[in-house]
Design a protein around this motif. Structure first.
Motif, PDB file in Angstrom:
ATOM      1  N   LEU A 133      14.010  -9.258  13.970  1.00 23.25           N
ATOM      2  CA  LEU A 133      12.716  -9.026  13.323  1.00 23.25           C
ATOM      3  C   LEU A 133      12.290 -10.201  12.449  1.00 23.25           C
ATOM      4  CD1 LEU A 133      13.162  -6.155  14.386  1.00 23.25           C
ATOM      5  CD2 LEU A 133      12.365  -5.266  12.193  1.00 23.25           C
ATOM      6  N   GLY A 134      13.206 -11.150  12.248  1.00 18.86           N
ATOM      7  CA  GLY A 134      12.869 -12.319  11.442  1.00 18.86           C
ATOM      8  C   GLY A 134      12.851 -12.047   9.955  1.00 18.86           C
ATOM      9  N   GLY A 135      13.697 -11.096   9.507  1.00 13.75           N
ATOM     10  CA  GLY A 135      13.773 -10.843   8.065  1.00 13.75           C
ATOM     11  C   GLY A 135      14.334  -9.475   7.775  1.00 13.75           C
ATOM     12  N   GLN A 136      14.800  -9.293   6.532  1.00 14.91           N
ATOM     13  CA  GLN A 136      15.442  -8.032   6.187  1.00 14.91           C
ATOM     14  C   GLN A 136      14.433  -6.977   5.723  1.00 14.91           C
ATOM     15  OE1 GLN A 136      18.465  -7.579   2.937  1.00 14.91           O
ATOM     16  NE2 GLN A 136      19.897  -7.864   4.610  1.00 14.91           N
ATOM     17  N   VAL A 155      12.484   3.096   5.362  1.00  9.05           N
ATOM     18  CA  VAL A 155      13.053   3.354   6.689  1.00  9.05           C
ATOM     19  C   VAL A 155      13.917   2.161   7.067  1.00  9.05           C
ATOM     20  CG1 VAL A 155      12.538   3.817   9.110  1.00  9.05           C
ATOM     21  CG2 VAL A 155      11.031   4.725   7.325  1.00  9.05           C
ATOM     22  N   ALA A 156      15.199   2.453   7.397  1.00  9.33           N
ATOM     23  CA  ALA A 156      16.140   1.369   7.680  1.00  9.33           C
ATOM     24  C   ALA A 156      16.554   1.389   9.143  1.00  9.33           C
ATOM     25  CB  ALA A 156      17.370   1.504   6.790  1.00  9.33           C
ATOM     26  N   LEU A 157      16.692   0.208   9.702  1.00 11.79           N
ATOM     27  CA  LEU A 157      17.156   0.051  11.083  1.00 11.79           C
ATOM     28  C   LEU A 157      18.583  -0.494  11.014  1.00 11.79           C
ATOM     29  CD1 LEU A 157      13.946  -1.710  12.480  1.00 11.79           C
ATOM     30  CD2 LEU A 157      14.412   0.759  12.261  1.00 11.79           C
ATOM     31  N   LEU A 158      19.541   0.329  11.475  1.00  5.97           N
ATOM     32  CA  LEU A 158      20.948   0.029  11.237  1.00  5.97           C
ATOM     33  C   LEU A 158      21.709  -0.167  12.546  1.00  5.97           C
ATOM     34  CD1 LEU A 158      21.566   2.856   8.575  1.00  5.97           C
ATOM     35  CD2 LEU A 158      20.689   0.541   8.186  1.00  5.97           C
ATOM     36  N   PRO A 159      22.091  -1.389  12.872  1.00  6.95           N
ATOM     37  CA  PRO A 159      22.965  -1.596  14.032  1.00  6.95           C
ATOM     38  C   PRO A 159      24.365  -1.059  13.727  1.00  6.95           C
ATOM     39  CG  PRO A 159      22.617  -3.656  12.869  1.00  6.95           C
ATOM     40  CD  PRO A 159      21.763  -2.627  12.174  1.00  6.95           C
ATOM     41  N   LYS A 173       0.864  -1.187   0.000  1.00  4.53           N
ATOM     42  CA  LYS A 173       0.000   0.000   0.000  1.00  4.53           C
ATOM     43  C   LYS A 173       0.896   1.231   0.000  1.00  4.53           C
ATOM     44  CE  LYS A 173      -2.090  -1.207   3.874  1.00  4.53           C
ATOM     45  NZ  LYS A 173      -2.906  -0.941   5.066  1.00  4.53           N
ATOM     46  N   ASP A 174       0.455   2.267  -0.668  1.00  2.01           N
ATOM     47  CA  ASP A 174       1.239   3.497  -0.676  1.00  2.01           C
ATOM     48  C   ASP A 174       1.290   4.139   0.698  1.00  2.01           C
ATOM     49  OD1 ASP A 174       2.144   3.501  -3.177  1.00  2.01           O
ATOM     50  OD2 ASP A 174       0.785   5.037  -3.959  1.00  2.01           O
ATOM     51  N   THR A 175       0.389   3.731   1.544  1.00  2.00           N
ATOM     52  CA  THR A 175       0.334   4.333   2.872  1.00  2.00           C
ATOM     53  C   THR A 175       1.141   3.536   3.886  1.00  2.00           C
ATOM     54  OG1 THR A 175      -1.719   3.155   3.192  1.00  2.00           O
ATOM     55  CG2 THR A 175      -1.879   5.457   2.490  1.00  2.00           C
ATOM     56  N   ASP A 176       1.806   2.485   3.406  1.00  2.00           N
ATOM     57  CA  ASP A 176       2.724   1.770   4.294  1.00  2.00           C
ATOM     58  C   ASP A 176       4.108   2.418   4.203  1.00  2.00           C
ATOM     59  OD1 ASP A 176       0.892  -0.051   5.143  1.00  2.00           O
ATOM     60  OD2 ASP A 176       1.619  -1.715   3.885  1.00  2.00           O
ATOM     61  N   ILE A 177       4.986   2.001   5.095  1.00  2.34           N
ATOM     62  CA  ILE A 177       6.392   2.333   4.904  1.00  2.34           C
ATOM     63  C   ILE A 177       7.119   1.022   4.653  1.00  2.34           C
ATOM     64  CG2 ILE A 177       6.356   4.454   6.245  1.00  2.34           C
ATOM     65  CD1 ILE A 177       7.432   3.007   8.605  1.00  2.34           C
ATOM     66  N   GLN A 178       8.231   1.128   3.881  1.00  3.21           N
ATOM     67  CA  GLN A 178       9.065  -0.056   3.655  1.00  3.21           C
ATOM     68  C   GLN A 178      10.110  -0.059   4.748  1.00  3.21           C
ATOM     69  OE1 GLN A 178      10.225   1.679  -0.396  1.00  3.21           O
ATOM     70  NE2 GLN A 178      10.854  -0.494  -0.436  1.00  3.21           N
ATOM     71  N   LEU A 179      10.054  -1.087   5.566  1.00  2.00           N
ATOM     72  CA  LEU A 179      11.016  -1.180   6.664  1.00  2.00           C
ATOM     73  C   LEU A 179      12.111  -2.145   6.231  1.00  2.00           C
ATOM     74  CD1 LEU A 179      10.995  -0.032   9.579  1.00  2.00           C
ATOM     75  CD2 LEU A 179       9.953  -2.182  10.306  1.00  2.00           C
TER      76      LEU A 179
END
Lengths: 82, 147, 147, 82
Positions: D20-23, D73-77, D4-10
């Protein structure tokens, strides 16, 4: 190689070797490095204008230093390795 | 002369890229190494008064040069936690674009390798009796001076 | 995303010594180069709690990593008189003793090459989103953190 | 890829991806990065103890930042390349 134990082995490199006409020379024993430099400049006047240092038995001489019979005395123009 | 065992650093002619690659490959068995730092000196086709350097002819006071390099090695190993160090320099003809100096330092972590590499190269330039005569395709040449 | 053309720096698996040698050889035609400085990151067989690292598994946020490296390149070329610069990093499995990072900087004179090399490696470690998981011969691993 | 366009790509990397169980994940649009972090920690409590930064469209967020629909949106250790 040594002709007389009372000579010094003179070795020259780079532009100094070109000026002296060879890399190795026997030279009569002299008292110290200052006297040797004076003798060399008398024999090769162009040496006066060339930068070089003297090494006695592979140690560069800072000021003046006595020369023992049989010593290896090297005339080293500025290094340019690398 | 002083009883030191000084390793031969001299190579006749240029140092080949293949030799450098093989030298790197030999270090794969040393699994305490984390960082290699390498310096290569390459002959430049400098212009001087309208003429272009085609090659450099290197000569050295070999015995003194090897003693000096031995001292540089000992100083670098004393000052830095290095795993190994290799130094090679050309004698004779090295053409523009070819390599005349190869310094290779390895250590567990990068700081020691970087710092030691630079110190070693500066000491080689300043203290090791090697001379390069820049030659033109015509026969005449001029003597280089290190800065 | 920002319209920058970012070059691919990634290599699948280890960077071979032969590849490094070939990369050096390619620079013989650039006769304005006087100095090459090279950094190689090699995987260490570190011990951790009695276990020894056998390999590192590398992953990256590839698109962001390439953008970051592009920025590092531009900064280094702006700050130093460099002739060329090459950066490669492994993805996937790199075993202890193998090479995972290859940074290669060339310049007319050595000062620029030394200074740029060190700056570039520090920026890669600090700013480029790449992760290495240290693996043991058993299946479990631990995530590395750059210092 | 976008549902959906209203989601964000994490996107997540390293130990965060394992947790999180996946990239890659779709995630409902949230106002800003602080709110997203709170939602993620509610869903994955172990995240609270892991060091990471957030990047929006490949730019690392220093404090808090609004998130637009469709943003990546990226989560970066902590990085460990080299």
């Amino acid at each position: 190689m040594k002709e007389k134990d009372t000579d010094i082995q003179l070795v020259a490199f780079g532009m100094i070797a070109e000026l002296l006409g060879g890399q190795e020379k026997q030279w009569p024993l002299t008292r110290d490095t200052d006297q040797l430099k004076a003798e060399l400049i008398a024999a090769f006047p162009e040496l006066k204008d060339l930068p070089f240092v003297v090494a006695v038995n592979m140690e560069v001489v800072q000021n003046n230093q006595p020369i023992a019979p049989g010593a290896q005395v090297a005339l080293l123009p500025p290094y340019s390795g690398g | 002369m002083s009883g030191k065992k000084a390793k031969n650093i001299f190579v006749e002619g240029p140092i080949s890229a293949g030799f450098i690659g093989e030298s790197i490959a030999k270090h794969q068995s040393k699994t305490d190494i984390g960082a290699h730092a390498i310096f290569l000196g390459q002959v430049r086709a400098d212009e001087q008064g309208g003429r272009t350097v085609s090659h450099i002819d290197y000569t050295a006071y070999e015995e003194m040069a090897m003693q000096k390099v031995h001292g540089i090695r000992e100083e670098a190993f004393a000052a830095h936690p290095l795993t190994c160090m290799h130094i090679y320099h050309s004698l004779g003809t090295v053409r523009a674009g070819e390599i005349s100096l190869f310094v290779f330092v390895s250590s567990p972590h990068r700081d020691a390798a970087f710092t030691a590499l630079r110190e070693i190269v500066e000491m080689i330039k300043a203290d090791v009796p090697i001379w390069g005569k820049e030659m033109f395709d015509e026969s005449e040449g001029t003597w280089k001076v290190n800065q």
